[in-house]
Every structure is written in structure tokens, then in C-alpha cells.
Design an enzyme around this catalytic site. Structure first.
Site, PDB file in Angstrom:
ATOM      1  CG  ASP A   1      20.882  13.226  62.230  1.00  0.00           C
ATOM      2  OD1 ASP A   1      20.388  14.021  61.419  1.00  0.00           O
ATOM      3  OD2 ASP A   1      21.444  13.568  63.276  1.00  0.00           O
TER       4      ASP A   1
ATOM      5  CG  ASP B   1      24.439   8.236  60.286  1.00  0.00           C
ATOM      6  OD1 ASP B   1      24.018   9.212  59.644  1.00  0.00           O
ATOM      7  OD2 ASP B   1      25.112   8.335  61.325  1.00  0.00           O
TER       8      ASP B   1
ATOM      9  CG  ASP C   1      31.728   4.367  68.916  1.00  0.00           C
ATOM     10  OD1 ASP C   1      30.765   3.595  68.733  1.00  0.00           O
ATOM     11  OD2 ASP C   1      31.616   5.609  68.915  1.00  0.00           O
TER      12      ASP C   1
END
Length: 368
Positions: free
Chosen positions: A68, A70, A134
Site C-alpha cells: 500500500d 499512504d 509511532d
């Protein structure tokens, strides 16, 4: 190597980010999905900043092709929606935009501010957005038009050193979002990175914070583990950090109470990883069988049930209920769990004819 500067309170220039050129990061632009490039180019054409962000950048740096892509930008969700007819805004609190290209979806988010901590929803700048990420290996921004990687937190070096290092201070990172513990363990297992002593200790001390996390989020994380092709490594790391008891408490309980259960359960996770590697498009139900087969085998003497022809629809209903409780708190799609149960019983030599109204009768009984 280039640098990005900002100014301190006295107006003096300070270095805030390292910019790696294509000769340094060695990411071939041909590995970027062409439709992802279209989204970024379109946003740039209208004067907005736009970058590939997160796990895709990490994968590109180590030579993998991301699943993916993003995208992050300084355009607001409503503005993004206006620029792309093939899009929709999702989320109530944390609003994102999904841009669709046939069978592909690109998630486009807006830079967030740190004014409300790392889980707030106020819009901000890239300098703030990076401090909401994170871990450093996920806090990298790639500009495919200039072919530059922008690194505010030393993430490139951490990837090379195979280290999982938090961006957010340890005294806040898991309190603000406990699911980050699962991500840390997952990155450690799948990227072959080590977690430092203090990070690992903090995860063990904070594991209980997963208890109030919604079943939908835990289901999402557990399905990622099942589909990853690294379930054995991830679950092993979750067991070592006391996290798995909050993902699969019944399985953990049986590991303590039933001799040989843990060894068999973990062996089936190895088999799951082999199955996923060889069957990219397998349905979820096929994968769930590896999770439940040891438990189903303990429910009764299936050979006797077959011998005495007592394997009936009623027995199936009882089995279904017990398996459903066994996999809690995760809540997989009912049809997939049913498939897994029937496939597991078939492996055990049990063929049960299920009455068409078995579950509708059960629902009616619950209502009454």
C-alpha cells in the site's frame, strides 16, 4: 545529503531534517505505483505539498515493493475531495480521504498538529505531523517528484541498524494508543528489528492497556497477523511481551493448562505462514482453520461421534458457539468462521449436515 532548517525562538536557523537524495536512498521511482504518482502530482499542481509516508517508505528503502502507498498532504480532507472525483471522506473524528483507482485505494491524510497530543485531530504542518508518528522507521516522507526522503527523526539510520525506536516519548506512546504495542512487536518480527530494553519493558508493563481496546480494532490487528505470512514470529513476540493474552486469551489459557497445546498451536502457525506464502488469494476461512484446529480437536472424541452417528446439526451448533468464544475478542466474518469450522471438522473425518434453519432458530430463541 541535504538539510531542512527552521528557526528557533530567537530566530536562529536550526537543522530539523535530513534530506536523502536518490543517490543515497537508492529508491527506484519505478517502484512507486503510477496511480500514487498521479495523486501526488495532482495535489502538487494545485499548490499543495504531498508525500508518500510511513511503511511504504520503509519498504522501499529495504528494497521491498510496498503493498500500500499512504499519502500525506497539507490539503484538508474537503479540499482533497474536491480535487478527486474518485474519492470519499471516511472517519468521523479522524477524517481521511480514500482515492479510488479500479481495485486500488490510496489513503490520503492531512498533516496533523501535536496540540492535542499524538492522537488529536487538529491540522498542522509536516514538522508537527512527524512527531505524531509511532516509530522512527514509519516516520519518513518520500517525495517521488524530487526523489528525496525527508527524515526528521533518524529513521533511515534506524532501518539500516534494524532498530525499532519510538518517536513519541515512552511515558505517553502506549497510554495514548495501546495498539502501538502490537505494531512495535509486528515491526520487530517482520522487519527483523530489535526492540531496546526500555521499549520491551514498557510494552510488558503496559500490556493491560489492550483490555479496553474495541474488538473491532483488535480484530483488525489480528487479521493483519493472520494474513502477514509472519504469524509464527509475530505471535511468538506477542507471547514474549504478554500481549497475546489480550488478543487470544482462551488460546493462552490452554497453553498454560493443556500439555502440548502450545507446541501444536505454534506449529500450526508455521503451517499457516507456509499456506499464506503459497496461496496469496486464499479466503480468510481457510486461514482461520490453523487457529482453531487444536481447540476443536479437544471438544469431544470425534471418532466416537462419527462411529455412533451422533455428529448432528445440534453438535455443530454447540461447536460453533464454543469456537466463537475461543477466538474472542476478535470477531471475524461469520461466514468465514463457519467455513473454518466445517473445514476443520472435515479434517477430523466429521461431516455434519447443518439444517438450513439451525441459526435462524437459534436467533429466534435468543430474542424470546
Amino acid at each position: 545529503m541535504l538539510y531542512r532548517y527552521s528557526k528557533d525562538k530567537r530566530g536562529r536557523p536550526i537543522k530539523t531534517a535530513t534530506i536523502y537524495t536518490k543517490e543515497e536512498h537508492k529508491i527506484p521511482v519505478k517502484k512507486i505505483d503510477p496511480d500514487c504518482l498521479k495523486v501526488i502530482s495532482h495535489l502538487r499542481d494545485y499548490g499543495f505539498d504531498a508525500y508518500v509516508v510511513g511503511g511504504a517508505v520503509r519498504d522501499l528503502i529495504v528494497g521491498k515493493t510496498p503493498k500500500d502507498f499512504d499519502i500525506v498532504t497539507n490539503a484538508t480532507p474537503s479540499r482533497i475531495k474536491k480535487l478527486f472525483r474518485n474519492s470519499r471522506i471516511i472517519g468521523k473524528r479522524f477524517r481521511l480521504v480514500h482515492v479510488f483507482f479500479e481495485d486500488k485505494i490510496f489513503e490520503v491524510s492531512t498533516f496533523r498538529s501535536t496540540i492535542d497530543g499524538s492522537v488529536g485531530n487538529s491540522f498542522g504542518s509536516i514538522d508537527e505531523d512527524v512527531h505524531r508518528r509511532d516509530f522512527t522507521l514509519n516516520a519518513l516522507y518520500y517525495d517521488p517528484l524530487k526523489e528525496q526522503v525527508i527524515d526528521y527523526v533518524g529513521g533511515v539510520q534506524d532501518i539500516k541498524n534494524r532498530v525499532v525506536r519510538p518517536v513519541i516519548p515512552l511515558n505517553r506512546i502506549f497510554e495514548e494508543d495501546p495498539v502501538r504495542m502490537l505494531r512495535a512487536v509486528k515491526y520487530s518480527a517482520t522487519c527483523k528489528c530489535r526492540m531496546g530494553f526500555f521499549l520491551k519493558r514498557k510494552i510488558r508493563k503496559s500490556a493491560h492497556l489492550l483490555l479496553p481496546v474495541s474488538p473491532s480494532r483488535l480484530t483488525e490487528e489480528m487479521l493483519k497477523i493472520i494474513n502477514s505470512g509472519h504469524a509464527f514470529d509475530i505471535v511468538s513476540a506477542c507471547l514474549n511481551t504478554d500481549l497475546y493474552m489480550y488478543l487470544q486469551p482462551a488460546a493462552c489459557s490452554m497453553m498454560f493448562d493443556v500439555d502440548g497445546f502450545e507446541e501444536s498451536y505454534m506449529q500450526h502457525l508455521k503451517e499457516l505462514d507456509e499456506f499464506v506464502a503459497e496461496n496469496k488469494n486464499a479466503r480468510l476461512g481457510q486461514k482461520l482453520t490453523f487457529l482453531i484446529k487444536d481447540f476443536v480437536a479437544t471438544l469431544t472424541d470425534w471418532k466416537k461421534e462419527v462411529l455412533y452417528k451422533s455428529a448432528t446439526g445440534e453438535l455443530y451448533s454447540k461447536t460453533w458457539n464454543q469456537v466463537r468464544n475461543f477466538v474472542l475478542p476478535i470477531n471475524p466474518q461469520r461466514t468465514e468462521l463457519e467455513y473454518a469450522i466445517r473445514a476443520t471438522l472435515k479434517e477430523l473425518g466429521v461431516s455434519i449436515k447443518i439444517p438450513k434453519n439451525a441459526f435462524s432458530d437459534k436467533k429466534r430463541a435468543r430474542k424470546n
